[in-house]
Design an enzyme around this catalytic site. Structure first.
Site, short mmCIF file in Angstrom:
data_model
loop_
_atom_site.label_atom_id
_atom_site.label_comp_id
_atom_site.label_asym_id
_atom_site.label_seq_id
_atom_site.Cartn_x
_atom_site.Cartn_y
_atom_site.Cartn_z
N GLU A 169 0.82 -1.20 0.00
CA GLU A 169 0.00 0.00 0.00
C GLU A 169 0.86 1.26 0.00
O GLU A 169 1.81 1.37 0.76
CB GLU A 169 -1.00 0.01 1.15
N CYS A 170 0.53 2.16 -0.90
CA CYS A 170 1.15 3.47 -1.04
C CYS A 170 2.68 3.35 -1.16
O CYS A 170 3.18 2.86 -2.16
CB CYS A 170 0.73 4.39 0.09
N GLY A 171 3.44 3.78 -0.16
CA GLY A 171 4.90 3.72 -0.26
C GLY A 171 5.42 2.32 -0.52
O GLY A 171 6.41 2.12 -1.24
N MET B 108 4.98 1.76 -4.15
CA MET B 108 5.93 2.55 -4.93
C MET B 108 7.25 1.81 -5.09
O MET B 108 7.86 1.80 -6.17
CB MET B 108 6.15 3.90 -4.27
N SER C 155 -1.92 -0.78 -4.10
CA SER C 155 -2.77 0.40 -4.26
C SER C 155 -2.22 1.53 -3.40
O SER C 155 -1.49 1.31 -2.43
CB SER C 155 -4.20 0.09 -3.83
#
Length: 445
Positions: A327-329, A332, A421
């Site tokens: 999730e998120c970071g 990434m 996500s």
């Protein structure tokens, strides 16, 4: 457990940036170092402020949000805290009446007495008008009083005090002091564990607060802000959907956006949790599933790219078709490259196709919900980057009370057993849906 009473304060402000976190942490530290049991909560979806509150209070910190965590969850956590604490402190979010639901909504629902913190550095008599408005804007708001923050001098404090007609509402003035400033960066406060003198800053803030009427209050004095927390039937028991499963969780300065309640939720479903640090180039432990939480990969891009052992072990985990929730970071870091705001391109793990670009302004912010076949997860989004990828979304999040659409919400991408996500999930909102993120697709029905 029978019902019980406990002093309960909600630290609020007219806007963000007034010093709520500093005052909340200072109050917690002041009482904790006197041997009192303090429980702190954070209103709304926030990962960063709780690090400071945990350090100050010496106890775990949980989020309270009438939508994301739900009224029943808020009530249960406050009631449990009241049975073990001498003082409950809740830090509000944004301004007192901002957002839906707002900190004022939370205060009224649970009888939390509002302590208004106002940055008075550029005002005098208007301080009284602002305090009056905060107190009386909504009828029957439980009220503790007002504290002036970042005050310039004793003379300035005298003018502010005279602007408050009712002596009972004046809780003091905290002088401007660089020693008690909590450092910030683009997503909010710097994590307390990354600040070498974090405790010294908290002690300086507690010392400053101790010189105010608020700081000099005894436990008996605090009883004027008692709130009754009734016994509720605990309906939060969850099935052992993860019994016998081991979940490996990345946790370090780059992957630090982890709700304590999410860890509790996984463990309550029977999971064994093991932690590893990509920044230390640690291999993924032997496990059934991996969780890559959010954080600051953009601040550590070169070290992430150089964590060859972490990447190799994660690639082996993925090749074995074992689940990954990113999730998120955490998501990434899985992509091929990251472009930072200075235009430099950094290689990442390259386990998902695509490029992440950092921006100087927020790309998305707000509450979100994700509908899965196994249930509806509530949570939020908060990020400064955007992603270009050939992957096609398998689902999208939506704002509360709206339907997902191709043009709105956060994409849920899936490649093999990897699901990723920008969405930050609050696992207790649907333990069944949360469990499905860590099980082979379709295993939870």
């Amino acid at each position: 457990m029978p019902s019980t009473r406990c002093p309960a304060i909600l630290v609020a402000a007219p806007a963000s940036g007034q010093g709520k976190t500093t005052i909340t942490s200072a109050l917690a530290r002041l009482h904790a170092r006197q041997g009192r049991r303090v429980r702190v909560f954070k209103c709304g979806p926030d990962f960063l402020d709780p690090y400071w509150h945990t350090l100050a209070s010496g106890a775990p910190v949980y989020q309270l949000d009438l939508w994301m965590t739900g009224e029943e969850d808020c009530q249960a956590r406050l009631t449990a805290a009241a049975h073990e604490a001498d003082l409950i402190i809740v830090e509000g979010v944004m301004g007192l009446y901002d957002g839906e639901p707002s900190a004022a909504d939370l205060a009224q629902r649970f009888g939390l007495h509002v302590l208004a913190v106002v940055d008075a550095s550029a005002m005098a008599g208007t301080f009284g008008a602002l305090a009056f408005g905060l107190q009386h804007y909504r009828k029957d708001l439980p009220w503790a009083g007002v504290l002036a923050n970042r005050v310039a001098s004793t003379g300035h404090a005298y003018m502010l005090r005279n602007a408050i007609p009712e002596a009972r509402n004046w809780l003091g003035a905290v002088m401007r002091n660089a020693d008690m400033t909590l450092p910030e960066r683009h997503l909010g406060l710097t994590v307390a564990s990354e600040v070498p003198d974090a405790m010294a800053r908290l002690d300086a803030a507690a010392d400053a607060l101790q010189d105010t009427p608020l700081g000099q209050m005894s436990l008996q004095d605090l009883r004027r802000w008692d709130t009754e927390f009734p016994l509720l039937h605990d309906a939060r028991a969850v099935p052992a959907l993860l019994a016998g499963k081991t979940i490996a969780i990345a946790r370090d300065a780059a992957f630090c956006f982890i709700y304590t309640a999410n860890l509790d939720c996984l463990q309550s479903m029977g999971a064994t949790l093991r932690f590893f640090s990509p920044l230390a180039n640690e291999a993924v432990p032997d496990c059934d599933a991996v969780w890559l939480p959010g954080g600051y990969p953009e601040l550590h891009a070169d070290r992430i790219a150089g964590s060859a052992q972490t990447r190799s072990s994660l690639a082996q985990h993925i090749a074995a078709a074992k689940p990954v929730w990113a999730e998120c970071g955490g998501m990434m870091a899985l992509f091929e490259t990251l472009v930072t705001t200075d235009g430099q391109t950094h290689a990442l793990w390259g386990l998902l196709p695509g490029e992440v670009t950092m921006h100087t302004r927020l790309a998305a912010l707000g509450p979100q919900q994700l509908e899965l076949a196994t249930g509806l997860l509530r949570g939020h989004t908060f990020h400064y980057s955007t992603t270009e990828t050939t992957l096609q979304p398998v689902a999208r999040t939506a704002r509360p009370q709206t339907e997902p659409s191709p043009q709105a919400g956060e994409a849920l991408w899936q490649q093999g057993a990897v699901r990723a996500s920008y969405f930050h999930a609050w696992f207790p909102s649907s333990p069944t849906a949360a469990a499905s993120l860590f099980l082979p697709t379709g295993e939870v029905t």
